[in-house]
Write a protein that holds these residues in place. Structure first.
Motif, PDB file in Angstrom:
ATOM      1  N   THR A  63      35.339 -22.914  41.032  1.00 15.14           N
ATOM      2  CA  THR A  63      36.011 -21.657  40.668  1.00 15.14           C
ATOM      3  C   THR A  63      36.757 -21.058  41.854  1.00 15.14           C
ATOM      4  O   THR A  63      37.556 -20.143  41.671  1.00 15.14           O
ATOM      5  N   LEU A  64      36.504 -21.567  43.049  1.00 14.82           N
ATOM      6  CA  LEU A  64      37.105 -21.001  44.256  1.00 14.82           C
ATOM      7  C   LEU A  64      38.487 -21.585  44.517  1.00 14.82           C
ATOM      8  O   LEU A  64      38.786 -22.704  44.121  1.00 14.82           O
ATOM      9  N   LYS A  65      39.291 -20.804  45.214  1.00 17.66           N
ATOM     10  CA  LYS A  65      40.562 -21.332  45.706  1.00 17.66           C
ATOM     11  C   LYS A  65      40.238 -22.358  46.782  1.00 17.66           C
ATOM     12  O   LYS A  65      39.174 -22.330  47.394  1.00 17.66           O
ATOM     13  N   GLU A  66      41.177 -23.259  47.030  1.00 17.79           N
ATOM     14  CA  GLU A  66      40.941 -24.361  47.964  1.00 17.79           C
ATOM     15  C   GLU A  66      40.490 -23.866  49.345  1.00 17.79           C
ATOM     16  O   GLU A  66      39.533 -24.397  49.914  1.00 17.79           O
ATOM     17  N   MET A  67      41.148 -22.859  49.891  1.00 15.74           N
ATOM     18  CA  MET A  67      40.794 -22.376  51.227  1.00 15.74           C
ATOM     19  C   MET A  67      39.432 -21.681  51.229  1.00 15.74           C
ATOM     20  O   MET A  67      38.669 -21.802  52.198  1.00 15.74           O
ATOM     21  N   GLU A  68      39.105 -20.981  50.156  1.00 11.90           N
ATOM     22  CA  GLU A  68      37.786 -20.361  50.053  1.00 11.90           C
ATOM     23  C   GLU A  68      36.703 -21.437  50.041  1.00 11.90           C
ATOM     24  O   GLU A  68      35.683 -21.321  50.714  1.00 11.90           O
ATOM     25  N   LYS A 107      31.823 -16.007  48.626  1.00 10.48           N
ATOM     26  CA  LYS A 107      30.428 -15.645  48.339  1.00 10.48           C
ATOM     27  C   LYS A 107      30.350 -14.781  47.093  1.00 10.48           C
ATOM     28  O   LYS A 107      29.492 -15.012  46.233  1.00 10.48           O
ATOM     29  N   ASP A 108      31.235 -13.798  46.999  1.00 15.50           N
ATOM     30  CA  ASP A 108      31.231 -12.904  45.836  1.00 15.50           C
ATOM     31  C   ASP A 108      31.530 -13.669  44.543  1.00 15.50           C
ATOM     32  O   ASP A 108      30.858 -13.481  43.527  1.00 15.50           O
ATOM     33  N   TYR A 147      29.592 -16.060  39.539  1.00 16.25           N
ATOM     34  CA  TYR A 147      29.521 -17.204  38.634  1.00 16.25           C
ATOM     35  C   TYR A 147      28.071 -17.592  38.362  1.00 16.25           C
ATOM     36  O   TYR A 147      27.673 -17.804  37.215  1.00 16.25           O
ATOM     37  N   LEU A 148      27.291 -17.709  39.423  1.00 21.51           N
ATOM     38  CA  LEU A 148      25.900 -18.129  39.266  1.00 21.51           C
ATOM     39  C   LEU A 148      25.083 -17.079  38.511  1.00 21.51           C
ATOM     40  O   LEU A 148      24.231 -17.424  37.688  1.00 21.51           O
ATOM     41  N   LYS A 149      25.362 -15.820  38.751  1.00 24.97           N
ATOM     42  CA  LYS A 149      24.663 -14.743  38.042  1.00 24.97           C
ATOM     43  C   LYS A 149      24.978 -14.798  36.546  1.00 24.97           C
ATOM     44  O   LYS A 149      24.104 -14.658  35.700  1.00 24.97           O
TER      45      LYS A 149
END
Length: 180
Positions: free
Chosen positions: A125-130, A166-167, A172-174
């Protein structure tokens, strides 16, 4: 093996053409580089192995250009970072649908069960750099300063990417049944 040992091995390869010295570097960094790619590809082991092999080939052929301005590990991770983004660029041009992300998000292979699958889906779900920053920081134990050197981003930007990643992962996990 310390950073000085790495430099001594690099010198042996460049000056004495001692390929066994490079083998020692490969053995030392093979697992961390493969693990980095495994997280970047959201669990695609075959692709991770291929990208790691490309990284070590490029490192070997470029070893003479290593100037010791950073540690060998930072230099090697920078090559790995570039290999991964070259791979992404080459596949974005040829894929009509971003199959890399689609496969990573929706694959349900036997080996990707349970928590590992959830972590990879959260990473997807993250952008590549994240994803790069969070992988290097939390999974490869690289410092923020080293990540800045690897990615070429300012330290503040790396911190921002880490915070957003992290957020997003926590959210997502929550939403998928994990508590903080």
């Amino acid at each position: 093996m310390t950073s000085l040992d790495d430099i001594a091995l690099v010198a042996q390869v460049v000056v004495l053409h001692n390929n066994r010295a490079f083998d020692q570097l490969v053995r030392k960094y093979q697992s961390p580089i493969r693990r980095y790619f495994l997280h970047q590809t959201c669990g695609d082991q075959e692709l991770s192995d291929d990208l790691a092999q490309d990284t070590f080939l490029k490192a070997y052929t470029s070893l003479g250009s290593f100037k010791n301005l950073s540690s060998f590990s930072t230099w090697l991770y920078r090559i790995a970072y570039n290999v991964f983004y070259d791979y992404l660029r080459s596949h974005k041009e040829t894929d009509d649908v971003d199959t890399y992300q689609t496969d990573a998000r929706y694959s349900v292979r036997q080996e990707d069960v349970g928590q590992r699958m959830d972590i990879y889906r959260a990473l997807a779900t993250l952008k590549e750099m994240e994803r790069t920053c969070i992988t290097l920081f939390y999974m490869e134990d690289q410092s923020i300063e080293k990540i800045a050197g690897i990615t070429g981003c300012p330290v503040g930007t790396v911190k921002s990417h880490l915070s957003r990643a992290k957020d997003k992962m926590a959210d997502y996990l929550k939403r998928n049944g994990y508590d903080r």
